[in-house]
Enzyme design. Structure first.
Site, PDB file in Angstrom:
ATOM      1  CB  CYS A   2     -47.937  -3.852  12.589  1.00  0.00           C
ATOM      2  SG  CYS A   2     -49.786  -4.482  12.680  1.00  0.00           S
ATOM      3  NE  ARG A  27     -44.330   0.657  13.811  1.00  0.00           N
ATOM      4  CZ  ARG A  27     -44.774   1.937  13.596  1.00  0.00           C
ATOM      5  NH1 ARG A  27     -44.295   3.003  14.038  1.00  0.00           N
ATOM      6  NH2 ARG A  27     -45.777   2.112  12.652  1.00  0.00           N
ATOM      7  CD1 TRP A  74     -51.487  -3.387  19.456  1.00  0.00           C
ATOM      8  CD2 TRP A  74     -52.520  -1.913  18.068  1.00  0.00           C
ATOM      9  NE1 TRP A  74     -52.379  -2.500  20.147  1.00  0.00           N
ATOM     10  CE2 TRP A  74     -53.019  -1.779  19.271  1.00  0.00           C
ATOM     11  CE3 TRP A  74     -53.110  -1.409  16.893  1.00  0.00           C
ATOM     12  CZ2 TRP A  74     -54.032  -0.987  19.539  1.00  0.00           C
ATOM     13  CZ3 TRP A  74     -54.144  -0.494  17.309  1.00  0.00           C
ATOM     14  CH2 TRP A  74     -54.452  -0.153  18.743  1.00  0.00           C
ATOM     15  CG  ASN A 100     -47.628  -0.315   9.989  1.00  0.00           C
ATOM     16  OD1 ASN A 100     -46.917   0.629  10.052  1.00  0.00           O
ATOM     17  ND2 ASN A 100     -48.783  -0.354  10.560  1.00  0.00           N
ATOM     18  N   GLY A 101     -50.625  -1.251   8.339  1.00  0.00           N
ATOM     19  CA  GLY A 101     -51.832  -0.103   7.763  1.00  0.00           C
ATOM     20  C   GLY A 101     -53.058  -0.976   7.664  1.00  0.00           C
ATOM     21  CD  GLU A 482     -57.535  11.172  33.450  1.00  0.00           C
ATOM     22  OE1 GLU A 482     -57.791  10.283  34.329  1.00  0.00           O
ATOM     23  OE2 GLU A 482     -56.371  10.598  32.698  1.00  0.00           O
ATOM     24  CE  LYS A 486     -53.298  10.479  33.788  1.00  0.00           C
ATOM     25  NZ  LYS A 486     -53.943   9.250  33.106  1.00  0.00           N
ATOM     26  CD  GLU A 489     -51.201   7.708  36.559  1.00  0.00           C
ATOM     27  OE1 GLU A 489     -52.163   8.468  35.848  1.00  0.00           O
ATOM     28  OE2 GLU A 489     -50.826   6.675  36.732  1.00  0.00           O
ATOM     29  CG  HIS A 505     -71.512  22.295  50.559  1.00  0.00           C
ATOM     30  ND1 HIS A 505     -72.254  22.780  51.366  1.00  0.00           N
ATOM     31  CD2 HIS A 505     -71.664  22.273  49.260  1.00  0.00           C
ATOM     32  CE1 HIS A 505     -73.182  23.491  50.565  1.00  0.00           C
ATOM     33  NE2 HIS A 505     -72.837  23.217  49.327  1.00  0.00           N
ATOM     34  CE  LYS A 605     -50.595   2.023  29.563  1.00  0.00           C
ATOM     35  NZ  LYS A 605     -51.057   3.126  29.889  1.00  0.00           N
TER      36      LYS A 605
HETATM   37  C1  F6R Z   1     -53.825   6.054  35.106  1.00  0.00           C
HETATM   38  C2  F6R Z   1     -53.881   4.715  34.473  1.00  0.00           C
HETATM   39  C3  F6R Z   1     -54.933   3.803  35.240  1.00  0.00           C
HETATM   40  C4  F6R Z   1     -55.642   3.057  34.481  1.00  0.00           C
HETATM   41  C5  F6R Z   1     -56.335   2.017  35.069  1.00  0.00           C
HETATM   42  C6  F6R Z   1     -57.269   1.073  34.133  1.00  0.00           C
HETATM   43  O1  F6R Z   1     -53.345   7.033  34.249  1.00  0.00           O
HETATM   44  O2  F6R Z   1     -53.698   4.471  33.378  1.00  0.00           O
HETATM   45  O3  F6R Z   1     -55.815   4.290  35.999  1.00  0.00           O
HETATM   46  O4  F6R Z   1     -56.527   3.965  33.449  1.00  0.00           O
HETATM   47  O5  F6R Z   1     -55.640   1.038  35.461  1.00  0.00           O
HETATM   48  O6  F6R Z   1     -56.498   0.420  33.031  1.00  0.00           O
HETATM   49  P1  F6R Z   1     -57.211   0.054  31.737  1.00  0.00           P
HETATM   50  O7  F6R Z   1     -57.883   1.185  30.911  1.00  0.00           O
HETATM   51  O8  F6R Z   1     -56.076  -0.565  31.044  1.00  0.00           O
HETATM   52  O9  F6R Z   1     -58.270  -0.771  32.229  1.00  0.00           O
END
Ligand code: F6R
Length: 610
Positions: A2, A27, A74, A100-101, A482, A486, A489, A505, A605
């Site tokens: 937080c 935070r 948070w 915070n904690g 993964e 990464k 994207e 194959h 996000k």
């Molecule tokens: C890639 C990424 C996305 C999320 C996906 C699910 O770096 O961040 O592929 O993993 O959109 O998001 P959450 O985990 O928030 O459901």
């Protein structure tokens, strides 16, 4: 995680507090509040939601005063709600606290104070602190705080006000960050420098066990035992943008570096003191119910889906339950076989992904029990699930998930062990062995991060290509997927992840001179087979970077062009280490291409549309 702020001076404190909280919103941002000394005494305004909601509240219920404390939350203990928001107070409303904690022994303290007549209104650990300070108060707020913190176990950065001594703001720190800003006839506290940087560049950085008593005219520093101390003033010479990123160039790099902490925090309190068992008190299933699970479906999107691929192997190998991992947007439409003895595990960093939520609801409609692994307390996924394992990674700001993914892996290790214990499918000694290896992971990640610069050069040459491949077998294949996502994207380089044995194959046709191939070779039982697959791509001209376990790099180097070694751990745990070099490669490749690392094109996000 937080954010806290505090002000004592001659300005309208709410302006300073709100501005400070906005800087700390990274935070946490599920609720916010302030407490201010007004002509009517200590008044509090707080609200669930973003700081903008608090600002709206302050328009309809204004407060004015020149001393105050503030908090952006948070949620940890208790869902986001008005009543769980900080500042908290005691029954007399004469004391106010922002925190915070986590106070680990808050339930014991709550019982004890409850027996003395204290009445609690929230579910938080912080409310207990305000009651504890009130209980200890005998006319001197400083010694009351000192006595109170001696009784608390855990982590805290606190800002404390009492109506009895309105010319003082007390701040104290243990294991949560806290800085004191020094102004002219005004002083500040903040979880972090950005919160106060607009007003002063002169700060004291408190260490654990230290506290500060702020008045308008000065700051007195002491230990929590009462010994007066002096500190050098730290002069801040960087700007706000840098400060929010804690000195890192991007949130993504900062979050990559936060992984050791995310691992520690996600394991904290979930492993028995003797290290022989895992304790997941948040799971409400009885042993009988756990023994009755006939199948598990793991459902998630993107990176969280990739964590689920690792989760499948972890649960199957430890708890011996058949597991299927599904992409959430497909799950509902393939009419999955869901029975009352199916456990559906949904994984979502944000807890708000629409596809994952829809899958969760479908599973519940079909009578399954749903367990969520999420990073956000009080998120939609957390609210709708029957059981929730929170990953304590802290807010993730960069669009590309890093610490979100790796802390999900830790959650799966804990869950796999817990299910196995309850079903009697692992020996105590095996649990102890895995737990001991898990405890080493944070330091092992640190050791990879210390060599972060090594990846710059490799990533720069990778960034000149338009196509590349990731290969691996078993868990290495899961991590390869993964790594590939990464890279795509944030660098916009096209890449594919392949099971190393599957290339021949079809995909091998795409390998030609100079094509970069990143080969994960961490699964020692599959080692020779993977090396054969590497030789197949080398023979066709690929430029291969190997990621291998320490001790094997010499052998692997005979088949690749470059090798990076990761510290040795148990085969099941390697994804928690091997993903880190891949995150760094993507980061530096994106940088080399001049992309917006934290906000890649076309993405968001939190994806709240199906
Ligand atoms: C890639 C990424 C996305 C999320 C996906 C699910 O770096 O961040 O592929 O993993 O959109 O998001 P959450 O985990 O928030 O459901």
């Amino acid at each position: 995680m937080c954010g806290i702020v505090g002000y004592i001076g001659n300005r309208d404190s709410k302006e300073v507090l709100i501005e400070g909280l906005k800087k700390l919103e990274y935070r946490g941002y599920d609720s916010a509040g302030i407490a201010v000394f007004t002509n009517n005494g200590l008044e509090i305004r707080k609200s669930k939601g973003r700081i903008a909601m608090l600002e709206d509240k302050l328009k309809s219920e204004p407060i004015e005063g020149t001393v105050g404390i503030g908090h952006t939350r948070w949620a940890t203990h208790g869902k986001p709600s008005d009543v769980n928001s900080h500042p908290h107070t005691d029954n007399s409303s004469k004391f106010s606290v922002v925190h915070n904690g986590i106070v680990e022994n808050y339930l014991d303290l709550k019982d004890e104070l409850g027996a003395k007549g204290h009445v609690f209104v929230s579910e938080t650990d912080t409310e207990v602190i305000s009651h504890l300070i009130a209980d200890e108060y005998d006319g001197d707020i400083v010694s009351a705080v000192q006595r109170a913190v001696k009784r608390m176990r855990g982590a805290y950065a606190l800002g404390v006000l009492t109506e009895y001594e309105p010319t003082k703001l007390v701040a104290v720190r243990f294991a949560s960050p806290l800085v004191i800003g020094i102004g002219e006839n005004e002083n500040f506290i903040g979880s972090d420098i950005p919160a106060i940087l607009e007003y002063t560049r002169n700060v004291y950085i408190l260490n654990d066990g230290e506290m500060a008593v702020l008045t308008r005219s000065g700051v007195e520093l002491m230990t929590t035992s009462g010994d007066i101390i002096s500190k050098e003033i730290f002069h801040v010479d960087w700007d706000l943008v840098t400060a929010e990123k804690a000195g890192f160039d991007h949130f993504m790099l900062k979050e990559i570096h936060e992984q050791p902490k995310a691992y520690r925090d996600t394991m904290l309190g979930r492993i028995s003191d003797d290290g022989k068992s895992v304790e997941l008190k948040e799971i409400g299933m009885t042993t009988e119910q756990i023994r009755g699970i006939s199948r598990i479906h793991i459902v998630a999107c993107g990176t969280a889906f990739h964590a689920g691929l690792v989760g499948k192997t972890v649960i199957e190998s430890l708890a011996r339950i058949p597991v299927e991992t599904d992409v959430a947007s497909e799950y509902r439409y393939r009419s999955p076989i869901i029975t009352p003895d199916t456990l559906v595990i949904v994984v979502s960093q944000s807890g708000e992904t629409a596809d994952t939520l829809a899958a969760l609801r479908e599973a519940k409609r079909n009578g399954a029990r749903v367990l969520a692994i999420t990073n956000v307390v009080g998120s939609s996924v957390a609210r709708d699930a029957d059981d929730v394992i929170t990953t304590w990674a802290g807010p993730e700001i960069a669009v590309a998930s890093t610490k979100g993914y790796s802390s999900q892996l830790i959650a799966f290790y804990l869950l796999g062990l817990y299910l196995a214990q309850e079903r009697g499918t692992v020996e105590e000694a095996k649990v102890a062995e895995i737990v001991a290896a898990m405890n080493k992971l944070p330091d092992q990640v640190e050791s990879i991060l210390e060599q972060a610069n090594v990846f710059k050069g490799v990533a720069e040459s990778m960034s000149k290509h338009d196509n590349l491949f990731f290969i691996g077998r078993g868990l290495d294949f899961a991590v390869a997927q993964e790594g590939s996502l990464k890279l795509k994207e944030i660098s916009y380089i096209h890449s594919e992840a392949y099971a190393a044995g599957e290339l021949k194959h079809g995909t091998l046709a795409l390998i030609e001179d100079g094509v970069p191939v990143i080969a994960l070779v961490t699964q020692e039982d599959l080692y020779e087979k993977t090396l054969s697959n590497i030789k197949e791509v080398k023979a066709r001209g690929a430029h291969v970077l190997g990621v291998a376990n320490a001790g094997y790099e010499g052998e692997v180097m005979k088949s690749v062009d470059e090798v990076f070694s990761i510290p040795r751990t148990l085969p099941l745990l390697t994804p928690a280490l091997s993903v880190v070099p891949l995150q760094l490669l993507s980061y530096y490749a994106s940088l080399a291409r001049g992309n917006d690392v934290d906000k890649p094109r076309n993405l968001a996000k939190s994806v709240t549309v199906e």
